[in-house]
Design a protein around this motif. Structure first.
Motif, PDB file in Angstrom:
ATOM      1  N   ALA A 381      30.082  69.849 138.863  1.00  0.00           N
ATOM      2  CA  ALA A 381      30.942  70.719 139.670  1.00  0.00           C
ATOM      3  C   ALA A 381      30.497  72.177 139.574  1.00  0.00           C
ATOM      4  O   ALA A 381      30.441  72.891 140.588  1.00  0.00           O
ATOM      5  CB  ALA A 381      32.394  70.579 139.218  1.00  0.00           C
ATOM      6  N   SER A 382      30.174  72.636 138.362  1.00  0.00           N
ATOM      7  CA  SER A 382      29.735  74.026 138.200  1.00  0.00           C
ATOM      8  C   SER A 382      28.389  74.252 138.878  1.00  0.00           C
ATOM      9  O   SER A 382      28.149  75.302 139.485  1.00  0.00           O
ATOM     10  CB  SER A 382      29.657  74.387 136.714  1.00  0.00           C
ATOM     11  N   PHE A 383      27.505  73.261 138.780  1.00  0.00           N
ATOM     12  CA  PHE A 383      26.216  73.351 139.473  1.00  0.00           C
ATOM     13  C   PHE A 383      26.429  73.504 140.978  1.00  0.00           C
ATOM     14  O   PHE A 383      25.777  74.325 141.640  1.00  0.00           O
ATOM     15  CB  PHE A 383      25.388  72.093 139.189  1.00  0.00           C
ATOM     16  N   THR A 384      27.372  72.736 141.523  1.00  0.00           N
ATOM     17  CA  THR A 384      27.610  72.759 142.964  1.00  0.00           C
ATOM     18  C   THR A 384      28.091  74.120 143.436  1.00  0.00           C
ATOM     19  O   THR A 384      27.570  74.677 144.414  1.00  0.00           O
ATOM     20  CB  THR A 384      28.638  71.676 143.343  1.00  0.00           C
ATOM     21  N   ARG A 509      31.498  75.091 126.042  1.00  0.00           N
ATOM     22  CA  ARG A 509      31.778  76.138 127.033  1.00  0.00           C
ATOM     23  C   ARG A 509      30.628  77.124 127.159  1.00  0.00           C
ATOM     24  O   ARG A 509      30.256  77.528 128.260  1.00  0.00           O
ATOM     25  CB  ARG A 509      33.076  76.855 126.673  1.00  0.00           C
ATOM     26  N   GLU A 510      30.030  77.533 126.030  1.00  0.00           N
ATOM     27  CA  GLU A 510      28.952  78.528 126.101  1.00  0.00           C
ATOM     28  C   GLU A 510      27.710  77.953 126.764  1.00  0.00           C
ATOM     29  O   GLU A 510      27.151  78.548 127.687  1.00  0.00           O
ATOM     30  CB  GLU A 510      28.597  79.044 124.694  1.00  0.00           C
ATOM     31  N   VAL A 511      27.267  76.777 126.304  1.00  0.00           N
ATOM     32  CA  VAL A 511      26.047  76.206 126.874  1.00  0.00           C
ATOM     33  C   VAL A 511      26.296  75.748 128.315  1.00  0.00           C
ATOM     34  O   VAL A 511      25.397  75.825 129.164  1.00  0.00           O
ATOM     35  CB  VAL A 511      25.520  75.051 125.990  1.00  0.00           C
ATOM     36  N   GLY A 512      27.523  75.310 128.613  1.00  0.00           N
ATOM     37  CA  GLY A 512      27.846  74.920 129.978  1.00  0.00           C
ATOM     38  C   GLY A 512      27.810  76.104 130.923  1.00  0.00           C
ATOM     39  O   GLY A 512      27.277  76.011 132.041  1.00  0.00           O
ATOM     40  N   MET A 513      28.376  77.224 130.489  1.00  0.00           N
ATOM     41  CA  MET A 513      28.338  78.421 131.326  1.00  0.00           C
ATOM     42  C   MET A 513      26.911  78.934 131.461  1.00  0.00           C
ATOM     43  O   MET A 513      26.520  79.445 132.522  1.00  0.00           O
ATOM     44  CB  MET A 513      29.239  79.503 130.733  1.00  0.00           C
ATOM     45  N   ALA A 516      25.390  76.946 134.167  1.00  0.00           N
ATOM     46  CA  ALA A 516      25.903  77.308 135.486  1.00  0.00           C
ATOM     47  C   ALA A 516      25.299  78.620 135.971  1.00  0.00           C
ATOM     48  O   ALA A 516      24.847  78.734 137.123  1.00  0.00           O
ATOM     49  CB  ALA A 516      27.432  77.407 135.440  1.00  0.00           C
ATOM     50  N   VAL A 517      25.287  79.635 135.106  1.00  0.00           N
ATOM     51  CA  VAL A 517      24.773  80.948 135.505  1.00  0.00           C
ATOM     52  C   VAL A 517      23.266  80.879 135.719  1.00  0.00           C
ATOM     53  O   VAL A 517      22.725  81.506 136.643  1.00  0.00           O
ATOM     54  CB  VAL A 517      25.141  82.016 134.453  1.00  0.00           C
ATOM     55  N   ALA A 518      22.562  80.115 134.869  1.00  0.00           N
ATOM     56  CA  ALA A 518      21.115  79.958 135.057  1.00  0.00           C
ATOM     57  C   ALA A 518      20.819  79.308 136.404  1.00  0.00           C
ATOM     58  O   ALA A 518      19.864  79.688 137.098  1.00  0.00           O
ATOM     59  CB  ALA A 518      20.523  79.123 133.922  1.00  0.00           C
ATOM     60  N   THR A 519      21.644  78.340 136.797  1.00  0.00           N
ATOM     61  CA  THR A 519      21.481  77.717 138.114  1.00  0.00           C
ATOM     62  C   THR A 519      21.608  78.745 139.219  1.00  0.00           C
ATOM     63  O   THR A 519      20.771  78.836 140.127  1.00  0.00           O
ATOM     64  CB  THR A 519      22.540  76.616 138.315  1.00  0.00           C
TER      65      THR A 519
END
Length: 645
Positions: A381-384, A509-513, A516-519
């Motif tokens: 979802a965050s990638f999208t 949360r940190e690695v997930g964000m 997302a931001v790197a994407t």
């Protein structure tokens, strides 16, 4: 035992009760929530068991001095609709709990100061985008890397390095985003681990402060490229942690409106950057230096003020420092009771998370973004939403609007003025999202704005076919670009960073964000790098048409892969993202889409949409609680007026 070695899992295992003690309600599988149930982790626990658990928790975490407060908080959290029945609750506490519904924006100054100060850092990113936008008209000539097909004003001498310089200018513009995607974003996880949210923000702000000053002092394109790489490290790290920090500090009811202040300040930075471009328009050859270097200004208050903000309570809890977490919550909530309630509620959900996720190292956490079902759905979802921000084409305008308007036949001054108009529209139309993002929801805003962004971009491209000498040529191009910005700013503008900061469990949360931001920033780099060559190969009409088609593609991806998150606590979202992706897609295709056709195409007002998520009785009653509180306040007001009469 060191802070780093402690974890909420280690501290809470002794009080993790067995299934029998948890009471009547069945547990929800947080990896495969096929019934789409969302439950309160405290619901169904008998009162005496809950109070015993609170006693154990207080002793375990050295919080015995606030045991009574924690008990009241736990009882309020267990059934929010019946908080007025909790014994020992004071009138001040009752008013504060009522105000969470009827005056939800009535929050402590420390919370607003924290969110606003950290979001100011986003202005660095926006200002740099528009600073380089204006600088693109002059720095290539100074470094002899002109991306013009001709070298002299008479357009008589061909540039033999034309194609090479197109890519080089694109690379310099893309440098911060390349560095963010490949390095800056991924540094945020280890920095968060050792220095906390505030320390990470401070480090990133230092990079943003000095690197932009260095870019304005560059003597060749190599130096400019290096300083922009350093800027990218700070930008990526900052963009990965500030939305998380804000999301963890604010109440669920206004989380979207406050976390989206990141986008509001990004838009403000874009606007200020265009102002700076115009302010230094006539200063000669050093204009581009001022346009790039002036972006240091928003980083100054962030560097100086970050340690006046409270650390994230959830970060303290992740490290097992519950006393510190309570102190932070007391600064971020109106009463100690609300702080105690949130402390224990989050703690209870962390136990649920630990049962499906457990412990992991930095490297395994990244792998688990794609292997643990609950986390994998958040990753998708965050990638999208993040890649959609680049697919929509906004950064075509943010990076290259001055060049676009110049290609449309404008001179340098009027290109900067037209770009200023874009920045103003982008900023002004970001404001409505402060209220609409928690009313219409993240998903609702995206589904409304993407079709409108598609047709406005297509119209922009088609307007390039109007003869250049026509008065309508430049005016219509600018008009449709402004309309595009007006649709983008309250929709795809604020949603991606707000959404991505919410969807991951605390453990990831940190690695997930970072993911997302790197994407987002990687594809921003791709856009920045390829746009000059794309325009040359496809013409502006073809290039804008291409991005219009990408808007439609992004709309389909969002429709199927992005669940709604509005007004749910970060912990309750564990249940939302436990729903299998296939179930979510089937619901959208077989129920949500047919309902939309019936309701809005055939205008059938009686059409009803069966909700996907089923809230347990304690969470479902929150809406009834809001209504009853509002009616109670109104009735008391009427009664008071009748007495006066």
């Amino acid at each position: 035992m060191s802070d780093v070695e402690n974890s909420s899992v280690e501290k809470t295992d002794p009080i993790h009760v067995d299934q029998a003690e948890r009471g009547a309600q069945d547990e929800v599988n947080l990896n495969s929530n096929k019934d789409a149930r969302i439950k309160n982790p405290l619901a169904g626990i008998p009162r005496n068991v809950l109070l015993r658990q609170v006693d154990d928790f207080a002793r375990e975490q050295d919080l015995t001095d606030i045991t009574d407060l924690l008990k009241k908080g736990a009882l309020v959290a267990q059934d929010p609709s019946k908080f007025e029945d909790v014994e020992g609750i004071t009138e001040e506490e009752l008013d504060a709990l009522r105000n969470e519904v009827i005056h939800k924006w009535r929050q402590p100054k420390a919370m607003y100061f924290t969110v606003i100060l950290c979001s100011i850092g986003a202005a660095v990113q926006g200002w740099d985008q528009t600073g380089s936008n204006g600088a693109n008209l002059s720095f290539p000539q100074e470094f002899n890397i002109s991306d013009s097909e001709y070298l002299d004003e008479a357009n008589t001498i061909p540039n033999p390095n034309y194609l090479h310089n197109l890519w080089l200018v694109g690379l310099i513009n893309a440098a911060p985003y390349i560095a963010s995607a490949l390095l800056g974003c991924w540094l945020s996880d280890p920095l968060n681990n050792y220095f906390g949210r505030r320390g990470t923000i401070f480090v990133s702000a230092v990079f943003c402060l000095f690197s932009v000053i260095g870019s304005g002092c560059s003597q060749n394109w190599y130096q400019l490229f290096v300083t922009r790489i350093l800027l990218g490290i700070g930008m990526g790290c900052k963009a990965s942690v500030v939305p998380i920090y804000a999301a963890e500090n604010v109440p669920a009811s206004i989380r979207g409106g406050l976390v989206m202040s990141w986008q509001l300040w990004t838009a403000f930075g874009i606007f200020l950057g265009f102002c700076a471009n115009l302010a230094v328009y006539n200063v000669g050859k050093i204009a581009w230096r001022l346009q790039l270097g002036s972006a240091f200004i928003p980083a100054v208050p962030l560097v100086l003020g970050i340690y006046f903000c409270p650390e994230s309570p959830r970060w303290y809890m992740k490290k097992g420092r519950y006393a510190k977490a309570f102190q932070s919550l007391c600064r971020l909530r109106n009463t100690p009771l609300q702080a105690a309630r949130d402390l224990y509620y989050v703690h209870a959900q962390l136990i649920e998370e630990a049962a499906i996720i457990g412990k992991s190292t930095y490297l395994t956490r990244f792998v688990e973004l794609f292997t643990i079902p609950r986390v994998r759905r958040a990753t998708l979802a965050s990638f999208t939403v993040m890649i959609a921000q680049q697919m929509c084409g906004i950064n075509i305008i943010a990076f290259y609007s001055s060049t676009v308007f110049k290609q449309a036949g404008s001179d340098r001054l009027h290109a900067l003025l037209a770009s200023f108009g874009f920045g103003l529209v982008n900023f002004v139309f970001a404001f409505p999202a402060v209220w609409t993002i928690d009313t219409f929801g993240r998903r609702g805003l995206l589904l409304f704005t993407f079709p409108n962004m598609a047709w406005t971009l297509l119209a922009t491209g088609l307007c390039f076919l109007i003869p250049e000498g026509s008065k309508a040529h430049l005016g219509l191009i600018a008009t449709f670009i402004y309309l595009f910005a007006a649709f983008y700013s309250p929709g795809e503008g604020p949603v991606p960073f707000t959404y991505s900061a919410e969807v991951f469990p605390l453990s990831h949360r940190e690695v997930g964000m970072s993911w997302a931001v790197a994407t987002c920033l990687f594809w921003a780099a791709v856009l920045s790098l390829t746009w000059p060559r794309m325009v040359a190969a496809m013409t502006p009409t073809g290039a804008f048409g291409f991005y219009a088609a990408l808007n439609v593609t992004a709309l389909v991806m969002i429709f199927f892969w992005v669940p709604e998150t509005k007004q749910r606590t970060l912990e309750e979202l564990d249940y939302v993202f436990a729903v299998p992706t296939a179930k979510h897609m089937k619901y959208q295709a077989t129920k949500a889409f047919p309902w939309f056709i019936q309701r809005y195409i055939f205008r059938n007002k009686s059409a009803q949409l069966e909700p996907l998520y089923k809230f347990d009785s304690h969470l479902a009653s929150e809406q009834a609680r809001a209504v009853s509180i509002s009616e109670g306040v109104r009735n008391r007001s009427v009664s008071h007026n009748e007495k006066r009469i």
